[in-house]
Write a protein that holds these residues in place. Sequence first.
Motif, PDB file in Angstrom:
ATOM      1  N   GLY A  23       0.811  -1.217   0.000  1.00  0.00           N
ATOM      2  CA  GLY A  23       0.000   0.000   0.000  1.00  0.00           C
ATOM      3  C   GLY A  23       0.838   1.258   0.000  1.00  0.00           C
ATOM      4  N   PHE A  31      -3.994   4.898  -5.867  1.00  0.00           N
ATOM      5  CA  PHE A  31      -5.137   5.151  -4.992  1.00  0.00           C
ATOM      6  C   PHE A  31      -5.335   6.643  -4.740  1.00  0.00           C
ATOM      7  CE2 PHE A  31      -5.720   1.085  -2.211  1.00  0.00           C
ATOM      8  CZ  PHE A  31      -6.003   0.351  -3.335  1.00  0.00           C
ATOM      9  N   GLN A  35      -8.914   6.263  -0.510  1.00  0.00           N
ATOM     10  CA  GLN A  35      -8.703   4.833  -0.730  1.00  0.00           C
ATOM     11  C   GLN A  35      -7.466   4.347   0.024  1.00  0.00           C
ATOM     12  OE1 GLN A  35      -8.552   5.003  -5.009  1.00  0.00           O
ATOM     13  NE2 GLN A  35     -10.641   4.212  -5.237  1.00  0.00           N
ATOM     14  N   SER A  38      -8.320   4.051   3.686  1.00  0.00           N
ATOM     15  CA  SER A  38      -9.128   2.855   3.928  1.00  0.00           C
ATOM     16  C   SER A  38      -8.268   1.603   3.899  1.00  0.00           C
ATOM     17  CB  SER A  38     -10.236   2.727   2.877  1.00  0.00           C
ATOM     18  OG  SER A  38     -11.184   3.741   3.031  1.00  0.00           O
ATOM     19  N   PHE A  39      -7.388   1.517   2.913  1.00  0.00           N
ATOM     20  CA  PHE A  39      -6.493   0.369   2.800  1.00  0.00           C
ATOM     21  C   PHE A  39      -5.619   0.268   4.055  1.00  0.00           C
ATOM     22  CE2 PHE A  39      -2.909  -2.134   1.292  1.00  0.00           C
ATOM     23  CZ  PHE A  39      -3.520  -3.084   0.486  1.00  0.00           C
ATOM     24  N   GLU A  40      -5.083   1.399   4.507  1.00  0.00           N
ATOM     25  CA  GLU A  40      -4.247   1.430   5.709  1.00  0.00           C
ATOM     26  C   GLU A  40      -5.031   1.015   6.952  1.00  0.00           C
ATOM     27  OE1 GLU A  40      -2.693   5.418   5.703  1.00  0.00           O
ATOM     28  OE2 GLU A  40      -1.137   4.920   4.238  1.00  0.00           O
ATOM     29  N   SER A  82     -10.766  -6.844   7.135  1.00  0.00           N
ATOM     30  CA  SER A  82      -9.625  -6.300   6.400  1.00  0.00           C
ATOM     31  C   SER A  82      -9.654  -6.667   4.918  1.00  0.00           C
ATOM     32  CB  SER A  82      -8.309  -6.775   7.030  1.00  0.00           C
ATOM     33  OG  SER A  82      -8.153  -6.173   8.300  1.00  0.00           O
ATOM     34  N   TYR A  86      -9.682  -4.385   1.500  1.00  0.00           N
ATOM     35  CA  TYR A  86      -8.717  -4.503   0.405  1.00  0.00           C
ATOM     36  C   TYR A  86      -9.450  -4.672  -0.931  1.00  0.00           C
ATOM     37  CZ  TYR A  86      -5.589  -5.692   4.325  1.00  0.00           C
ATOM     38  OH  TYR A  86      -4.897  -5.696   5.505  1.00  0.00           O
ATOM     39  N   THR A  89     -11.229  -1.310  -1.965  1.00  0.00           N
ATOM     40  CA  THR A  89     -10.341  -0.246  -2.435  1.00  0.00           C
ATOM     41  C   THR A  89      -9.670  -0.614  -3.753  1.00  0.00           C
ATOM     42  OG1 THR A  89      -8.564  -1.080  -1.002  1.00  0.00           O
ATOM     43  CG2 THR A  89      -9.898   0.729  -0.145  1.00  0.00           C
ATOM     44  N   LEU A  90      -9.237  -1.857  -3.888  1.00  0.00           N
ATOM     45  CA  LEU A  90      -8.597  -2.274  -5.143  1.00  0.00           C
ATOM     46  C   LEU A  90      -9.581  -2.250  -6.306  1.00  0.00           C
ATOM     47  CD1 LEU A  90      -6.391  -5.193  -3.802  1.00  0.00           C
ATOM     48  CD2 LEU A  90      -5.554  -3.091  -4.889  1.00  0.00           C
TER      49      LEU A  90
END
Length: 130
Positions: A23, A31, A35, A38-40, A82, A86, A89-90
Amino acid sequence: MKEIVLIIGGIYGTLAVVFGAFGAHALKKRFSEDQLKSFETGVKYQMYHAIMLIISGIVFPFIGVSQQLIAWFFIIGIFLFSFSIYGLTLSASAGKKIKILGPITPLGGLLLILGWIFFTINIAEIASYL
Protein backbone atom coordinates in the motif's frame (compact mmCIF):
# COMPACT_ATOMS: atom_id res chain seq x y z
CA MET A 1 -6.36 -25.41 18.31
CA LYS A 2 -3.58 -23.50 20.09
CA GLU A 3 -1.09 -24.20 17.29
CA ILE A 4 -3.59 -23.22 14.60
CA VAL A 5 -4.30 -19.92 16.34
CA LEU A 6 -0.59 -19.12 16.64
CA ILE A 7 0.12 -20.05 13.01
CA ILE A 8 -2.82 -18.06 11.64
CA GLY A 9 -1.81 -15.12 13.86
CA GLY A 10 1.68 -15.29 12.38
CA ILE A 11 0.36 -15.53 8.82
CA TYR A 12 -2.01 -12.60 9.32
CA GLY A 13 0.82 -10.56 10.87
CA THR A 14 3.14 -11.34 7.97
CA LEU A 15 0.47 -10.45 5.44
CA ALA A 16 -0.21 -7.17 7.25
CA VAL A 17 3.43 -6.18 6.79
CA VAL A 18 3.37 -7.24 3.12
CA PHE A 19 0.08 -5.42 2.43
CA GLY A 20 1.28 -2.36 4.34
CA ALA A 21 4.42 -2.15 2.22
CA PHE A 22 2.39 -2.80 -0.94
CA GLY A 23 0.00 0.00 0.00
CA ALA A 24 2.75 2.44 0.90
CA HIS A 25 4.70 1.88 -2.30
CA ALA A 26 2.78 0.27 -5.15
CA LEU A 27 -0.67 1.67 -4.44
CA LYS A 28 0.33 5.19 -3.43
CA LYS A 29 0.19 6.42 -7.02
CA ARG A 30 -2.87 4.38 -7.97
CA PHE A 31 -5.14 5.15 -4.99
CA SER A 32 -6.88 8.36 -4.00
CA GLU A 33 -6.13 9.73 -0.53
CA ASP A 34 -9.38 8.22 0.84
CA GLN A 35 -8.70 4.83 -0.73
CA LEU A 36 -5.20 4.78 0.71
CA LYS A 37 -6.54 5.65 4.19
CA SER A 38 -9.13 2.86 3.93
CA PHE A 39 -6.49 0.37 2.80
CA GLU A 40 -4.25 1.43 5.71
CA THR A 41 -7.17 0.93 8.12
CA GLY A 42 -7.51 -2.65 6.89
CA VAL A 43 -3.78 -3.22 7.39
CA LYS A 44 -3.78 -1.71 10.91
CA TYR A 45 -6.77 -3.73 12.08
CA GLN A 46 -5.28 -6.87 10.57
CA MET A 47 -2.02 -6.36 12.47
CA TYR A 48 -3.71 -5.44 15.76
CA HIS A 49 -5.83 -8.55 15.64
CA ALA A 50 -3.01 -10.79 14.43
CA ILE A 51 -1.22 -9.77 17.64
CA MET A 52 -4.39 -10.54 19.63
CA LEU A 53 -4.53 -13.99 18.05
CA ILE A 54 -0.95 -14.63 19.12
CA ILE A 55 -1.62 -13.34 22.64
CA SER A 56 -4.75 -15.51 22.82
CA GLY A 57 -2.77 -18.51 21.57
CA ILE A 58 -0.23 -18.02 24.34
CA VAL A 59 -2.71 -17.33 27.14
CA PHE A 60 -5.62 -19.70 26.51
CA PRO A 61 -5.66 -23.51 26.39
CA PHE A 62 -8.77 -23.41 24.12
CA ILE A 63 -10.44 -26.22 26.03
CA GLY A 64 -13.82 -24.53 26.31
CA VAL A 65 -16.21 -23.35 23.63
CA SER A 66 -15.94 -19.75 24.84
CA GLN A 67 -12.18 -19.70 24.29
CA GLN A 68 -12.52 -21.37 20.91
CA LEU A 69 -15.01 -18.68 19.92
CA ILE A 70 -12.38 -16.03 20.68
CA ALA A 71 -10.12 -17.59 18.06
CA TRP A 72 -12.83 -18.01 15.43
CA PHE A 73 -14.22 -14.50 15.99
CA PHE A 74 -10.77 -13.01 15.44
CA ILE A 75 -9.79 -15.30 12.54
CA ILE A 76 -13.01 -14.81 10.59
CA GLY A 77 -13.42 -11.18 11.69
CA ILE A 78 -9.96 -10.24 10.39
CA PHE A 79 -10.64 -11.91 7.08
CA LEU A 80 -14.07 -10.32 6.59
CA PHE A 81 -13.08 -6.87 7.83
CA SER A 82 -9.62 -6.30 6.40
CA PHE A 83 -9.88 -8.34 3.22
CA SER A 84 -13.23 -6.78 2.28
CA ILE A 85 -11.58 -3.35 2.64
CA TYR A 86 -8.72 -4.50 0.40
CA GLY A 87 -11.21 -5.77 -2.16
CA LEU A 88 -13.29 -2.59 -2.02
CA THR A 89 -10.34 -0.25 -2.43
CA LEU A 90 -8.60 -2.27 -5.14
CA SER A 91 -11.79 -2.75 -7.16
CA ALA A 92 -12.76 0.92 -6.76
CA SER A 93 -9.35 2.06 -7.99
CA ALA A 94 -9.88 -0.10 -11.09
CA GLY A 95 -13.28 1.54 -11.66
CA LYS A 96 -15.20 -1.67 -10.93
CA LYS A 97 -16.13 -1.46 -7.26
CA ILE A 98 -17.37 -4.79 -5.89
CA LYS A 99 -20.35 -3.44 -3.97
CA ILE A 100 -21.23 -6.75 -2.29
CA LEU A 101 -18.11 -6.34 -0.14
CA GLY A 102 -19.55 -3.19 1.51
CA PRO A 103 -21.88 -5.03 3.93
CA ILE A 104 -19.20 -7.63 4.72
CA THR A 105 -16.88 -5.09 6.38
CA PRO A 106 -19.21 -4.28 9.31
CA LEU A 107 -19.94 -7.99 9.79
CA GLY A 108 -16.19 -8.53 10.18
CA GLY A 109 -16.07 -5.62 12.60
CA LEU A 110 -18.87 -7.16 14.66
CA LEU A 111 -16.94 -10.43 14.88
CA LEU A 112 -13.84 -8.52 16.03
CA ILE A 113 -15.92 -6.81 18.74
CA LEU A 114 -17.28 -10.19 19.86
CA GLY A 115 -13.72 -11.51 19.95
CA TRP A 116 -12.71 -8.69 22.28
CA ILE A 117 -15.77 -9.25 24.52
CA PHE A 118 -15.08 -12.98 24.79
CA PHE A 119 -11.37 -12.30 25.33
CA THR A 120 -12.18 -9.90 28.18
CA ILE A 121 -14.55 -12.35 29.87
CA ASN A 122 -12.13 -15.25 29.56
CA ILE A 123 -9.02 -13.32 30.59
CA ALA A 124 -10.89 -12.08 33.69
CA GLU A 125 -11.70 -15.70 34.60
CA ILE A 126 -8.07 -16.76 34.16
CA ALA A 127 -6.80 -13.75 36.16
CA SER A 128 -9.04 -14.72 39.09
CA TYR A 129 -7.11 -18.01 39.42
CA LEU A 130 -3.70 -16.32 39.55
